[in-house]
Design a protein around this motif. Structure first.
Motif, PDB file in Angstrom:
ATOM      1  N   THR A  38       0.820  -1.210   0.000  1.00  0.00           N
ATOM      2  CA  THR A  38       0.000   0.000   0.000  1.00  0.00           C
ATOM      3  C   THR A  38       0.855   1.262   0.000  1.00  0.00           C
ATOM      4  OG1 THR A  38      -0.099   0.258   2.398  1.00  0.00           O
ATOM      5  CG2 THR A  38      -1.720  -1.243   1.386  1.00  0.00           C
ATOM      6  N   ALA A  39       0.206   2.392  -0.178  1.00  0.00           N
ATOM      7  CA  ALA A  39       0.876   3.697  -0.147  1.00  0.00           C
ATOM      8  C   ALA A  39       1.450   4.007   1.231  1.00  0.00           C
ATOM      9  CB  ALA A  39      -0.098   4.798  -0.572  1.00  0.00           C
ATOM     10  N   MET A  40       0.984   3.295   2.264  1.00  0.00           N
ATOM     11  CA  MET A  40       1.487   3.489   3.629  1.00  0.00           C
ATOM     12  C   MET A  40       2.732   2.646   3.906  1.00  0.00           C
ATOM     13  SD  MET A  40      -0.522   5.761   4.820  1.00  0.00           S
ATOM     14  CE  MET A  40      -0.076   5.726   6.530  1.00  0.00           C
ATOM     15  N   GLY A  41       3.154   1.836   2.942  1.00  0.00           N
ATOM     16  CA  GLY A  41       4.333   1.007   3.119  1.00  0.00           C
ATOM     17  C   GLY A  41       4.065  -0.259   3.905  1.00  0.00           C
ATOM     18  N   THR A  42       2.827  -0.733   3.869  1.00  0.00           N
ATOM     19  CA  THR A  42       2.451  -1.973   4.551  1.00  0.00           C
ATOM     20  C   THR A  42       1.748  -2.883   3.551  1.00  0.00           C
ATOM     21  OG1 THR A  42       0.320  -1.040   5.231  1.00  0.00           O
ATOM     22  CG2 THR A  42       2.161  -0.837   6.784  1.00  0.00           C
ATOM     23  N   TRP A  43       1.682  -4.162   3.882  1.00  0.00           N
ATOM     24  CA  TRP A  43       0.937  -5.108   3.059  1.00  0.00           C
ATOM     25  C   TRP A  43      -0.535  -5.051   3.430  1.00  0.00           C
ATOM     26  CZ3 TRP A  43       3.262  -6.927  -1.047  1.00  0.00           C
ATOM     27  CH2 TRP A  43       4.655  -7.065  -1.055  1.00  0.00           C
ATOM     28  N   THR A  44      -1.422  -5.437   2.514  1.00  0.00           N
ATOM     29  CA  THR A  44      -2.864  -5.351   2.716  1.00  0.00           C
ATOM     30  C   THR A  44      -3.419  -6.398   3.675  1.00  0.00           C
ATOM     31  OG1 THR A  44      -3.195  -6.665   0.712  1.00  0.00           O
ATOM     32  CG2 THR A  44      -3.368  -4.264   0.494  1.00  0.00           C
ATOM     33  N   GLY A  45      -2.622  -7.297   4.161  1.00  0.00           N
ATOM     34  CA  GLY A  45      -3.105  -8.321   5.089  1.00  0.00           C
ATOM     35  C   GLY A  45      -1.955  -9.050   5.744  1.00  0.00           C
ATOM     36  N   ASP A  46      -2.317 -10.055   6.521  1.00  0.00           N
ATOM     37  CA  ASP A  46      -1.316 -10.879   7.195  1.00  0.00           C
ATOM     38  C   ASP A  46      -0.734 -11.899   6.223  1.00  0.00           C
ATOM     39  OD1 ASP A  46      -1.745  -9.590   9.626  1.00  0.00           O
ATOM     40  OD2 ASP A  46      -3.371 -10.967  10.154  1.00  0.00           O
ATOM     41  N   THR A  47       0.492 -12.283   6.470  1.00  0.00           N
ATOM     42  CA  THR A  47       1.165 -13.281   5.650  1.00  0.00           C
ATOM     43  C   THR A  47       0.451 -14.619   5.769  1.00  0.00           C
ATOM     44  OG1 THR A  47       3.249 -12.171   6.074  1.00  0.00           O
ATOM     45  CG2 THR A  47       3.380 -14.398   5.203  1.00  0.00           C
ATOM     46  N   PRO A  48       0.119 -15.250   4.648  1.00  0.00           N
ATOM     47  CA  PRO A  48      -0.547 -16.549   4.720  1.00  0.00           C
ATOM     48  C   PRO A  48       0.380 -17.633   5.259  1.00  0.00           C
ATOM     49  CG  PRO A  48       0.021 -16.044   2.452  1.00  0.00           C
ATOM     50  CD  PRO A  48       0.361 -14.827   3.262  1.00  0.00           C
ATOM     51  N   GLN A  49      -0.232 -18.673   5.786  1.00  0.00           N
ATOM     52  CA  GLN A  49       0.499 -19.826   6.315  1.00  0.00           C
ATOM     53  C   GLN A  49       0.048 -21.073   5.580  1.00  0.00           C
ATOM     54  OE1 GLN A  49       2.857 -19.536   8.931  1.00  0.00           O
ATOM     55  NE2 GLN A  49       2.540 -17.376   8.474  1.00  0.00           N
ATOM     56  N   GLY A  50       0.897 -22.080   5.610  1.00  0.00           N
ATOM     57  CA  GLY A  50       0.541 -23.361   5.000  1.00  0.00           C
ATOM     58  C   GLY A  50       0.090 -24.340   6.053  1.00  0.00           C
ATOM     59  N   LYS A  51      -0.968 -25.065   5.777  1.00  0.00           N
ATOM     60  CA  LYS A  51      -1.439 -26.097   6.688  1.00  0.00           C
ATOM     61  C   LYS A  51      -1.153 -27.444   6.040  1.00  0.00           C
ATOM     62  CE  LYS A  51      -5.401 -27.633   9.324  1.00  0.00           C
ATOM     63  NZ  LYS A  51      -6.821 -27.412   9.605  1.00  0.00           N
ATOM     64  N   GLY A  52      -0.635 -28.343   6.785  1.00  0.00           N
ATOM     65  CA  GLY A  52      -0.213 -29.653   6.295  1.00  0.00           C
ATOM     66  C   GLY A  52       1.172 -29.862   6.873  1.00  0.00           C
ATOM     67  N   LYS A  53       2.096 -30.240   6.048  1.00  0.00           N
ATOM     68  CA  LYS A  53       3.480 -30.284   6.488  1.00  0.00           C
ATOM     69  C   LYS A  53       3.899 -28.858   6.816  1.00  0.00           C
ATOM     70  CE  LYS A  53       4.628 -34.239   3.630  1.00  0.00           C
ATOM     71  NZ  LYS A  53       5.439 -34.709   2.507  1.00  0.00           N
ATOM     72  N   SER A  54       4.783 -28.710   7.757  1.00  0.00           N
ATOM     73  CA  SER A  54       5.166 -27.380   8.207  1.00  0.00           C
ATOM     74  C   SER A  54       6.026 -26.653   7.182  1.00  0.00           C
ATOM     75  CB  SER A  54       5.933 -27.501   9.525  1.00  0.00           C
ATOM     76  OG  SER A  54       6.339 -26.247   9.964  1.00  0.00           O
ATOM     77  N   TYR A  55       5.645 -25.453   6.836  1.00  0.00           N
ATOM     78  CA  TYR A  55       6.490 -24.568   6.047  1.00  0.00           C
ATOM     79  C   TYR A  55       6.153 -23.137   6.396  1.00  0.00           C
ATOM     80  CZ  TYR A  55       2.788 -23.456   2.657  1.00  0.00           C
ATOM     81  OH  TYR A  55       1.653 -23.031   2.049  1.00  0.00           O
ATOM     82  N   ASP A  56       7.001 -22.235   6.001  1.00  0.00           N
ATOM     83  CA  ASP A  56       6.900 -20.859   6.458  1.00  0.00           C
ATOM     84  C   ASP A  56       6.892 -19.885   5.286  1.00  0.00           C
ATOM     85  OD1 ASP A  56       7.008 -18.553   7.955  1.00  0.00           O
ATOM     86  OD2 ASP A  56       9.101 -18.807   8.515  1.00  0.00           O
ATOM     87  N   LEU A  57       5.866 -19.059   5.211  1.00  0.00           N
ATOM     88  CA  LEU A  57       5.821 -17.987   4.222  1.00  0.00           C
ATOM     89  C   LEU A  57       5.957 -16.630   4.910  1.00  0.00           C
ATOM     90  CD1 LEU A  57       2.928 -19.052   1.820  1.00  0.00           C
ATOM     91  CD2 LEU A  57       5.326 -18.778   1.227  1.00  0.00           C
ATOM     92  N   THR A  58       6.404 -16.619   6.161  1.00  0.00           N
ATOM     93  CA  THR A  58       6.444 -15.362   6.901  1.00  0.00           C
ATOM     94  C   THR A  58       7.581 -14.454   6.468  1.00  0.00           C
ATOM     95  OG1 THR A  58       7.742 -16.375   8.676  1.00  0.00           O
ATOM     96  CG2 THR A  58       5.338 -16.329   8.938  1.00  0.00           C
ATOM     97  N   SER A  59       8.459 -14.939   5.614  1.00  0.00           N
ATOM     98  CA  SER A  59       9.565 -14.097   5.182  1.00  0.00           C
ATOM     99  C   SER A  59       9.181 -13.282   3.944  1.00  0.00           C
ATOM    100  CB  SER A  59      10.806 -14.945   4.893  1.00  0.00           C
ATOM    101  OG  SER A  59      10.512 -15.877   3.880  1.00  0.00           O
ATOM    102  N   VAL A  60       7.952 -12.719   3.957  1.00  0.00           N
ATOM    103  CA  VAL A  60       7.547 -11.831   2.862  1.00  0.00           C
ATOM    104  C   VAL A  60       8.428 -10.595   2.938  1.00  0.00           C
ATOM    105  CG1 VAL A  60       5.681 -10.393   1.990  1.00  0.00           C
ATOM    106  CG2 VAL A  60       5.194 -12.672   2.821  1.00  0.00           C
ATOM    107  N   TRP A  61       8.866 -10.164   1.801  1.00  0.00           N
ATOM    108  CA  TRP A  61       9.824  -9.072   1.722  1.00  0.00           C
ATOM    109  C   TRP A  61       9.260  -7.779   2.278  1.00  0.00           C
ATOM    110  CZ3 TRP A  61       8.074 -12.556  -1.673  1.00  0.00           C
ATOM    111  CH2 TRP A  61       8.956 -13.584  -1.999  1.00  0.00           C
ATOM    112  N   GLN A  62      10.145  -6.905   2.701  1.00  0.00           N
ATOM    113  CA  GLN A  62       9.762  -5.613   3.248  1.00  0.00           C
ATOM    114  C   GLN A  62       9.086  -4.786   2.172  1.00  0.00           C
ATOM    115  OE1 GLN A  62      10.083  -4.578   6.442  1.00  0.00           O
ATOM    116  NE2 GLN A  62       9.043  -2.704   5.924  1.00  0.00           N
ATOM    117  N   CYS A  63       7.944  -4.256   2.488  1.00  0.00           N
ATOM    118  CA  CYS A  63       7.172  -3.391   1.596  1.00  0.00           C
ATOM    119  C   CYS A  63       7.535  -1.959   1.930  1.00  0.00           C
ATOM    120  CB  CYS A  63       5.698  -3.661   1.856  1.00  0.00           C
ATOM    121  SG  CYS A  63       4.523  -2.566   1.116  1.00  0.00           S
TER     122      CYS A  63
END
Length: 66
Positions: A38-63
């Protein structure tokens, strides 16, 4: 495993950048399928997570704002 596919109109991970998230077979995406910087320098929502085997999508790049 999860993956993000991002497009950048004005520069890498700046206002207007959009990232779409997906999961490989055997995983379920929990949360938004895409996020926008966004124009405020933030993402429009929370980082999604995967359900099943464990994996991490929390390393979304800095906006940021240009």
């Amino acid at each position: 495993m999860g993956q993000a596919s991002c497009s950048h109109l004005l520069g890498d991970f700046t206002f207007g950048s959009v990232c779409a998230f997906s999961c490989q077979k055997g995983f379920v995406l929990m949360g938004p399928k895409s996020l926008k910087c966004t124009a405020m320098g933030t993402w429009t929502g929370d980082t999604p997570q995967g359900k099943g085997k464990s994996y991490d999508l929390t390393s979304v790049w800095q906006c940021s704002v240009v």
